[in-house]
Motif scaffolding. Structure first.
Motif, short mmCIF file in Angstrom:
data_model
loop_
_atom_site.label_atom_id
_atom_site.label_comp_id
_atom_site.label_asym_id
_atom_site.label_seq_id
_atom_site.Cartn_x
_atom_site.Cartn_y
_atom_site.Cartn_z
N ASP A 50 49.22 42.05 34.68
CA ASP A 50 49.77 43.47 34.69
C ASP A 50 51.71 42.95 34.17
N LEU B 145 46.08 46.39 35.21
CA LEU B 145 46.36 47.79 36.06
C LEU B 145 47.75 48.26 35.76
N VAL C 122 46.87 36.53 39.20
CA VAL C 122 47.66 37.42 38.22
C VAL C 122 48.08 37.14 36.97
N ALA D 60 40.61 40.15 31.89
CA ALA D 60 41.09 40.45 33.34
C ALA D 60 40.75 41.33 33.92
N VAL E 162 43.42 51.29 36.42
CA VAL E 162 42.77 50.38 35.92
C VAL E 162 42.25 50.70 34.47
N TRP F 288 43.39 40.04 36.78
CA TRP F 288 44.22 40.60 37.00
C TRP F 288 45.53 40.84 35.77
N PRO G 92 43.83 38.72 45.11
CA PRO G 92 43.18 38.50 43.88
C PRO G 92 43.51 37.01 43.97
N CYS H 187 48.50 42.36 28.23
CA CYS H 187 47.75 43.24 29.04
C CYS H 187 46.35 43.64 28.88
N GLU I 181 37.70 40.19 39.62
CA GLU I 181 38.41 39.73 39.12
C GLU I 181 39.64 39.39 38.60
N CYS J 18 45.34 44.98 47.95
CA CYS J 18 44.13 43.96 48.43
C CYS J 18 43.27 43.43 48.96
#
Length: 327
Positions: A200, A245, A225, A242, A174, A198, A222, A233, A196, A215
Protein backbone atom coordinates in the motif's frame (compact mmCIF):
# COMPACT_ATOMS: atom_id res chain seq x y z
CA UNK A 1 22.64 31.72 20.50
CA UNK A 2 19.48 33.71 19.81
CA UNK A 3 16.20 31.87 20.21
CA UNK A 4 14.41 31.36 16.88
CA UNK A 5 10.97 30.11 15.85
CA UNK A 6 12.47 26.83 14.68
CA UNK A 7 13.75 26.27 18.21
CA UNK A 8 10.24 26.70 19.60
CA UNK A 9 8.95 24.25 17.01
CA UNK A 10 11.61 21.78 18.08
CA UNK A 11 10.63 22.10 21.74
CA UNK A 12 6.96 21.62 20.92
CA UNK A 13 7.70 18.58 18.74
CA UNK A 14 9.71 16.94 21.54
CA UNK A 15 6.90 17.55 24.02
CA UNK A 16 4.24 16.23 21.62
CA UNK A 17 6.28 13.16 20.68
CA UNK A 18 7.17 12.28 24.26
CA UNK A 19 10.65 11.08 23.35
CA UNK A 20 13.72 12.35 21.55
CA UNK A 21 13.74 9.36 19.22
CA UNK A 22 10.18 9.93 18.02
CA UNK A 23 10.73 13.70 17.79
CA UNK A 24 13.88 13.19 15.73
CA UNK A 25 11.93 11.02 13.27
CA UNK A 26 9.22 13.66 12.91
CA UNK A 27 11.80 16.39 12.37
CA UNK A 28 13.88 14.35 9.95
CA UNK A 29 16.96 14.48 12.17
CA UNK A 30 19.29 11.92 13.66
CA UNK A 31 18.63 11.48 17.37
CA UNK A 32 22.16 12.63 18.40
CA UNK A 33 21.75 15.78 16.31
CA UNK A 34 18.45 16.58 18.01
CA UNK A 35 19.99 15.98 21.44
CA UNK A 36 22.81 18.39 20.63
CA UNK A 37 20.34 20.98 19.36
CA UNK A 38 18.24 20.65 22.52
CA UNK A 39 21.32 21.23 24.69
CA UNK A 40 22.10 24.45 22.80
CA UNK A 41 18.50 25.61 23.24
CA UNK A 42 18.61 24.81 26.96
CA UNK A 43 21.84 26.79 27.36
CA UNK A 44 20.21 29.76 25.61
CA UNK A 45 17.19 29.57 27.93
CA UNK A 46 19.18 29.03 31.12
CA UNK A 47 18.08 25.57 32.22
CA UNK A 48 16.83 22.09 31.42
CA UNK A 49 13.58 21.91 29.51
CA UNK A 50 13.01 18.15 29.76
CA UNK A 51 13.79 15.38 32.18
CA UNK A 52 14.92 12.20 30.44
CA UNK A 53 13.76 8.84 31.75
CA UNK A 54 13.15 5.23 30.80
CA UNK A 55 9.79 6.09 29.30
CA UNK A 56 10.75 9.19 27.34
CA UNK A 57 10.90 12.85 28.28
CA UNK A 58 8.84 15.04 30.60
CA UNK A 59 8.85 18.84 30.63
CA UNK A 60 10.44 20.56 33.61
CA UNK A 61 8.86 23.63 35.18
CA UNK A 62 10.97 25.79 32.85
CA UNK A 63 9.96 23.56 29.95
CA UNK A 64 6.26 24.00 30.76
CA UNK A 65 6.76 27.76 30.92
CA UNK A 66 8.42 27.82 27.49
CA UNK A 67 5.82 25.46 26.02
CA UNK A 68 2.99 27.69 27.24
CA UNK A 69 4.55 30.64 25.41
CA UNK A 70 5.31 28.54 22.31
CA UNK A 71 1.69 27.43 22.07
CA UNK A 72 0.70 31.10 21.81
CA UNK A 73 3.54 32.37 19.63
CA UNK A 74 3.68 29.65 16.98
CA UNK A 75 0.00 29.75 15.93
CA UNK A 76 0.12 33.56 15.95
CA UNK A 77 3.15 33.63 13.62
CA UNK A 78 1.60 31.00 11.35
CA UNK A 79 -1.63 33.00 11.13
CA UNK A 80 0.34 36.18 10.42
CA UNK A 81 2.16 34.50 7.52
CA UNK A 82 -1.05 33.13 6.04
CA UNK A 83 -2.92 36.41 6.35
CA UNK A 84 0.02 38.28 4.82
CA UNK A 85 0.05 35.97 1.80
CA UNK A 86 -3.69 36.32 1.32
CA UNK A 87 -3.54 40.09 1.81
CA UNK A 88 -0.80 40.35 -0.77
CA UNK A 89 -2.92 38.52 -3.33
CA UNK A 90 -6.30 39.89 -2.31
CA UNK A 91 -6.51 42.25 -5.27
CA UNK A 92 -4.94 39.88 -7.75
CA UNK A 93 -6.58 37.67 -10.28
CA UNK A 94 -5.36 34.12 -10.44
CA UNK A 95 -2.25 33.98 -12.60
CA UNK A 96 -2.42 30.19 -12.82
CA UNK A 97 -3.49 27.01 -11.08
CA UNK A 98 -1.21 25.81 -8.28
CA UNK A 99 -2.43 22.35 -7.34
CA UNK A 100 -1.20 20.07 -4.58
CA UNK A 101 -2.03 16.38 -4.85
CA UNK A 102 -1.19 12.90 -3.68
CA UNK A 103 -0.58 9.80 -5.76
CA UNK A 104 -3.08 8.43 -8.30
CA UNK A 105 -4.40 9.11 -11.81
CA UNK A 106 -6.77 11.92 -10.87
CA UNK A 107 -4.09 14.62 -10.52
CA UNK A 108 -2.75 14.00 -14.03
CA UNK A 109 -6.26 14.03 -15.46
CA UNK A 110 -7.09 17.33 -13.77
CA UNK A 111 -3.87 18.97 -14.97
CA UNK A 112 -4.55 17.79 -18.52
CA UNK A 113 -8.10 19.12 -18.52
CA UNK A 114 -7.14 22.52 -17.06
CA UNK A 115 -4.24 22.89 -19.50
CA UNK A 116 -6.62 22.10 -22.37
CA UNK A 117 -9.37 24.44 -21.16
CA UNK A 118 -6.94 27.30 -20.40
CA UNK A 119 -4.04 26.94 -22.86
CA UNK A 120 -2.40 30.25 -21.90
CA UNK A 121 -2.63 29.74 -18.12
CA UNK A 122 0.20 27.94 -16.29
CA UNK A 123 -0.68 24.89 -14.23
CA UNK A 124 1.87 23.84 -11.61
CA UNK A 125 1.80 20.90 -9.23
CA UNK A 126 3.19 19.86 -5.87
CA UNK A 127 2.99 16.25 -4.74
CA UNK A 128 3.53 14.57 -1.39
CA UNK A 129 2.13 11.59 0.50
CA UNK A 130 0.84 13.92 3.22
CA UNK A 131 -2.71 15.23 2.78
CA UNK A 132 -2.14 17.42 5.83
CA UNK A 133 0.94 19.04 4.29
CA UNK A 134 -0.98 19.83 1.11
CA UNK A 135 -3.93 21.28 3.02
CA UNK A 136 -1.61 23.39 5.20
CA UNK A 137 0.06 24.78 2.06
CA UNK A 138 -3.33 25.79 0.66
CA UNK A 139 -4.30 27.39 3.97
CA UNK A 140 -1.01 29.32 3.97
CA UNK A 141 -1.50 30.57 0.41
CA UNK A 142 1.39 28.60 -1.11
CA UNK A 143 -1.03 26.51 -3.20
CA UNK A 144 -4.42 27.34 -4.69
CA UNK A 145 -6.09 23.94 -4.57
CA UNK A 146 -5.71 20.64 -2.73
CA UNK A 147 -6.64 17.42 -4.51
CA UNK A 148 -6.55 14.77 -1.81
CA UNK A 149 -8.35 11.70 -0.57
CA UNK A 150 -9.92 10.63 2.68
CA UNK A 151 -10.75 7.16 3.90
CA UNK A 152 -14.42 6.37 4.38
CA UNK A 153 -16.19 9.13 6.27
CA UNK A 154 -13.08 10.63 7.88
CA UNK A 155 -12.98 14.45 7.77
CA UNK A 156 -10.84 16.41 5.34
CA UNK A 157 -7.78 18.18 6.79
CA UNK A 158 -7.97 21.84 7.86
CA UNK A 159 -11.80 21.82 7.98
CA UNK A 160 -11.96 25.14 9.81
CA UNK A 161 -9.88 27.04 7.25
CA UNK A 162 -10.58 25.39 3.89
CA UNK A 163 -13.70 24.80 1.83
CA UNK A 164 -14.01 21.23 0.52
CA UNK A 165 -16.07 19.62 -2.22
CA UNK A 166 -16.41 15.89 -2.75
CA UNK A 167 -15.49 14.75 -6.25
CA UNK A 168 -16.43 11.08 -5.99
CA UNK A 169 -16.31 8.07 -3.69
CA UNK A 170 -14.58 4.95 -4.99
CA UNK A 171 -14.43 1.40 -3.65
CA UNK A 172 -10.94 0.23 -2.74
CA UNK A 173 -9.86 -2.60 -5.04
CA UNK A 174 -7.19 -5.26 -4.64
CA UNK A 175 -4.28 -5.72 -7.07
CA UNK A 176 -3.19 -9.27 -7.82
CA UNK A 177 -0.63 -10.89 -10.09
CA UNK A 178 -2.34 -12.02 -13.29
CA UNK A 179 -1.47 -15.64 -12.48
CA UNK A 180 -2.84 -15.47 -8.93
CA UNK A 181 -5.38 -18.26 -8.24
CA UNK A 182 -8.10 -15.66 -7.57
CA UNK A 183 -7.25 -13.32 -10.46
CA UNK A 184 -10.04 -14.69 -12.63
CA UNK A 185 -12.76 -13.96 -10.08
CA UNK A 186 -15.16 -11.04 -10.66
CA UNK A 187 -14.87 -10.05 -6.99
CA UNK A 188 -12.93 -11.41 -4.02
CA UNK A 189 -13.74 -11.66 -0.33
CA UNK A 190 -11.17 -9.96 1.88
CA UNK A 191 -10.97 -13.06 4.07
CA UNK A 192 -9.90 -15.15 1.07
CA UNK A 193 -6.66 -13.15 1.04
CA UNK A 194 -5.83 -13.74 4.70
CA UNK A 195 -2.54 -15.49 3.90
CA UNK A 196 -1.24 -12.70 1.67
CA UNK A 197 1.30 -10.02 2.43
CA UNK A 198 0.03 -6.58 1.41
CA UNK A 199 1.37 -3.50 -0.38
CA UNK A 200 0.00 0.00 0.00
CA UNK A 201 1.10 3.60 -0.45
CA UNK A 202 1.78 5.73 2.66
CA UNK A 203 -0.36 8.56 3.97
CA UNK A 204 -1.16 10.40 7.18
CA UNK A 205 -4.88 9.60 7.31
CA UNK A 206 -6.67 6.67 8.93
CA UNK A 207 -6.57 4.24 5.98
CA UNK A 208 -4.05 1.87 7.59
CA UNK A 209 -6.23 1.63 10.71
CA UNK A 210 -9.38 1.13 8.64
CA UNK A 211 -7.69 -1.66 6.66
CA UNK A 212 -6.60 -3.40 9.86
CA UNK A 213 -10.15 -3.14 11.21
CA UNK A 214 -11.62 -4.50 7.96
CA UNK A 215 -9.22 -7.46 8.16
CA UNK A 216 -10.24 -8.09 11.78
CA UNK A 217 -13.90 -8.15 10.73
CA UNK A 218 -12.94 -10.66 8.03
CA UNK A 219 -11.32 -12.84 10.69
CA UNK A 220 -7.59 -12.29 10.25
CA UNK A 221 -4.63 -10.01 10.96
CA UNK A 222 -2.46 -8.96 7.98
CA UNK A 223 0.73 -11.01 7.80
CA UNK A 224 2.79 -8.07 6.58
CA UNK A 225 2.17 -4.66 4.99
CA UNK A 226 4.74 -3.08 2.68
CA UNK A 227 4.20 0.68 2.68
CA UNK A 228 5.92 2.12 -0.39
CA UNK A 229 5.44 4.13 -3.60
CA UNK A 230 2.94 3.15 -6.29
CA UNK A 231 5.52 1.70 -8.70
CA UNK A 232 6.99 -0.50 -5.98
CA UNK A 233 3.52 -1.67 -4.93
CA UNK A 234 2.78 -2.70 -8.50
CA UNK A 235 6.12 -4.51 -8.79
CA UNK A 236 5.51 -6.46 -5.57
CA UNK A 237 2.12 -7.48 -6.94
CA UNK A 238 3.47 -8.45 -10.36
CA UNK A 239 6.11 -10.76 -8.89
CA UNK A 240 3.61 -12.34 -6.50
CA UNK A 241 5.21 -10.93 -3.36
CA UNK A 242 2.04 -9.17 -2.15
CA UNK A 243 -1.55 -8.26 -2.83
CA UNK A 244 -1.96 -4.53 -3.25
CA UNK A 245 -4.63 -2.07 -2.17
CA UNK A 246 -5.57 0.56 -4.74
CA UNK A 247 -8.21 3.01 -5.82
CA UNK A 248 -10.67 1.53 -8.28
CA UNK A 249 -9.50 3.98 -10.97
CA UNK A 250 -5.90 2.70 -10.94
CA UNK A 251 -4.93 1.70 -14.52
CA UNK A 252 -3.84 -1.90 -14.87
CA UNK A 253 -0.37 -2.74 -16.18
CA UNK A 254 1.00 -5.97 -17.70
CA UNK A 255 1.34 -8.76 -15.16
CA UNK A 256 -1.42 -7.62 -12.78
CA UNK A 257 -5.18 -7.23 -12.47
CA UNK A 258 -7.42 -5.20 -10.17
CA UNK A 259 -10.52 -6.72 -8.61
CA UNK A 260 -13.26 -5.40 -6.27
CA UNK A 261 -13.50 -6.64 -2.71
CA UNK A 262 -16.85 -8.27 -1.93
CA UNK A 263 -19.10 -6.05 0.15
CA UNK A 264 -16.88 -2.98 -0.39
CA UNK A 265 -15.23 -3.01 3.05
CA UNK A 266 -13.12 0.07 2.23
CA UNK A 267 -13.91 3.27 0.35
CA UNK A 268 -11.90 6.31 -0.72
CA UNK A 269 -13.31 9.85 -1.10
CA UNK A 270 -11.74 12.26 -3.61
CA UNK A 271 -11.82 15.88 -2.42
CA UNK A 272 -10.89 19.31 -3.76
CA UNK A 273 -10.20 22.07 -1.23
CA UNK A 274 -9.36 25.78 -1.34
CA UNK A 275 -9.25 28.80 0.94
CA UNK A 276 -12.41 30.91 0.61
CA UNK A 277 -10.47 34.16 1.17
CA UNK A 278 -8.18 33.84 -1.88
CA UNK A 279 -8.69 34.43 -5.64
CA UNK A 280 -8.80 30.65 -6.04
CA UNK A 281 -12.35 30.69 -4.67
CA UNK A 282 -13.60 32.31 -7.89
CA UNK A 283 -12.16 29.46 -9.97
CA UNK A 284 -13.22 26.69 -7.59
CA UNK A 285 -16.47 25.70 -9.40
CA UNK A 286 -14.53 25.18 -12.63
CA UNK A 287 -11.77 23.19 -10.90
CA UNK A 288 -14.36 20.99 -9.16
CA UNK A 289 -16.16 20.38 -12.48
CA UNK A 290 -12.92 19.50 -14.24
CA UNK A 291 -11.88 17.17 -11.40
CA UNK A 292 -15.21 15.35 -11.59
CA UNK A 293 -14.83 14.98 -15.35
CA UNK A 294 -11.27 13.68 -14.89
CA UNK A 295 -12.54 11.11 -12.40
CA UNK A 296 -15.31 9.97 -14.77
CA UNK A 297 -12.71 9.51 -17.51
CA UNK A 298 -10.41 7.53 -15.19
CA UNK A 299 -13.30 5.30 -14.10
CA UNK A 300 -14.27 4.63 -17.72
CA UNK A 301 -10.68 3.61 -18.59
CA UNK A 302 -10.68 0.95 -15.86
CA UNK A 303 -12.20 -2.28 -17.18
CA UNK A 304 -12.69 -3.75 -13.71
CA UNK A 305 -14.25 -0.55 -12.33
CA UNK A 306 -16.57 -0.24 -15.34
CA UNK A 307 -17.68 -3.84 -14.79
CA UNK A 308 -18.22 -3.17 -11.08
CA UNK A 309 -20.36 -0.11 -11.85
CA UNK A 310 -22.37 -2.08 -14.44
CA UNK A 311 -23.07 -4.79 -11.88
CA UNK A 312 -24.33 -2.20 -9.39
CA UNK A 313 -26.62 -0.62 -11.98
CA UNK A 314 -28.05 -4.00 -12.96
CA UNK A 315 -28.83 -4.88 -9.34
CA UNK A 316 -30.12 -1.38 -8.49
CA UNK A 317 -27.25 -1.02 -6.00
CA UNK A 318 -25.58 2.36 -6.68
CA UNK A 319 -22.43 1.50 -4.71
CA UNK A 320 -20.59 4.11 -2.67
CA UNK A 321 -22.06 7.65 -2.83
CA UNK A 322 -20.67 9.54 -5.79
CA UNK A 323 -19.34 6.45 -7.55
CA UNK A 324 -21.92 6.74 -10.32
CA UNK A 325 -23.52 10.17 -10.14
CA UNK A 326 -21.53 13.43 -10.10
CA UNK A 327 -23.71 16.17 -8.61
Amino acid sequence: MDLELRHLKTIRTIADAGSLTKAAARLGLAQPALSAQLKRIERALGGRLFERGRFGVRATALGEFVLDRARVVLPAISELQQEAVRFGHAGDRMAGFRIGGTHGPLLGGLVDRLATAYPGVPVTTFTTWSEREIAASVAAGRLDFALVGACGESPAPEPERLTWREIAVDPVFVMLAENHPLAGRREIGLGELAAEAWADVPGDGCFADCFTLACARAGFTPVRVYETDTSSCIHLVQVGRAAGLCRATLPTTPGMVTRPLAGTPLTWRHLVGWHPGTPAADSAPEVVAQARAAHAEAAARSESYSAWLADRRSTADPGPPGAVDYP
